[in-house]
Design a protein around this motif. Sequence first.
Motif, mmCIF file in Angstrom:
data_model
loop_
_atom_site.group_PDB
_atom_site.id
_atom_site.type_symbol
_atom_site.label_atom_id
_atom_site.label_comp_id
_atom_site.label_asym_id
_atom_site.label_seq_id
_atom_site.Cartn_x
_atom_site.Cartn_y
_atom_site.Cartn_z
ATOM 1 N N ILE A 151 -13.950 -4.571 -20.793
ATOM 2 C CA ILE A 151 -14.965 -3.968 -21.648
ATOM 3 C C ILE A 151 -16.207 -4.843 -21.642
ATOM 4 N N SER A 152 -17.341 -4.276 -21.272
ATOM 5 C CA SER A 152 -18.617 -4.993 -21.292
ATOM 6 C C SER A 152 -19.337 -4.652 -22.587
ATOM 7 N N LEU A 153 -19.846 -5.709 -23.250
ATOM 8 C CA LEU A 153 -20.482 -5.545 -24.551
ATOM 9 C C LEU A 153 -21.916 -6.037 -24.515
ATOM 10 N N SER A 154 -22.702 -5.625 -25.525
ATOM 11 C CA SER A 154 -24.092 -6.055 -25.604
ATOM 12 C C SER A 154 -24.509 -6.310 -27.040
ATOM 13 N N LEU A 155 -25.158 -7.441 -27.263
ATOM 14 C CA LEU A 155 -25.845 -7.736 -28.520
ATOM 15 C C LEU A 155 -27.296 -7.309 -28.414
ATOM 16 N N ARG A 156 -27.811 -7.415 -27.216
ATOM 17 C CA ARG A 156 -29.225 -7.139 -26.962
ATOM 18 C C ARG A 156 -29.601 -5.710 -27.357
ATOM 19 N N CYS A 157 -28.693 -4.774 -27.140
ATOM 20 C CA CYS A 157 -28.973 -3.372 -27.465
ATOM 21 C C CYS A 157 -29.150 -3.152 -28.959
ATOM 22 N N LEU A 158 -28.592 -4.036 -29.784
ATOM 23 C CA LEU A 158 -28.725 -3.904 -31.230
ATOM 24 C C LEU A 158 -29.966 -4.605 -31.762
ATOM 25 N N ALA A 159 -30.535 -5.489 -30.950
ATOM 26 C CA ALA A 159 -31.719 -6.234 -31.379
ATOM 27 C C ALA A 159 -32.901 -5.282 -31.508
#
Length: 127
Positions: free
Chosen positions: A68-76
């Motif tokens: 599973i690839s996740l992102s914090l950047r997309c929530l910024a």
Amino acid sequence: MRIGDHVHGTVTGIQPYGAFVDLGSGRQGLIHISECHYGYVKDIHDYLQVGDEIDVIVLDIDEFTGKISLSLRCLAEKQVPLQPVVSQQENFHKHYWTNRNVHEGFKPIQKRRHSWEQEAMSEFVKK
């Protein structure tokens, strides 16, 4: 879990390339260093620590390996998009070095090959 879902997890490990996040139910995902923050991230430790509880977005789920690839950047906060540079010329025409209607192939190279070989040989002999 689906791509695009907002999920909550806990950072369980950090490597130079990213952070591992426990998503519960025995699932674990990875936040690649490039997905931690907009722009260049020199050290992932500037943004995440083991034990941090975070919200992330599911970017991808590999159907064969289950990774599973996740992102914090997309929530910024969204970055302001750059405006395109407007040309000073009103009738700007992009120049293409080829023309799909002309079928020259390698003829221009073939015509110049002999002179290029002669020039190379003269440079080689000088040395």
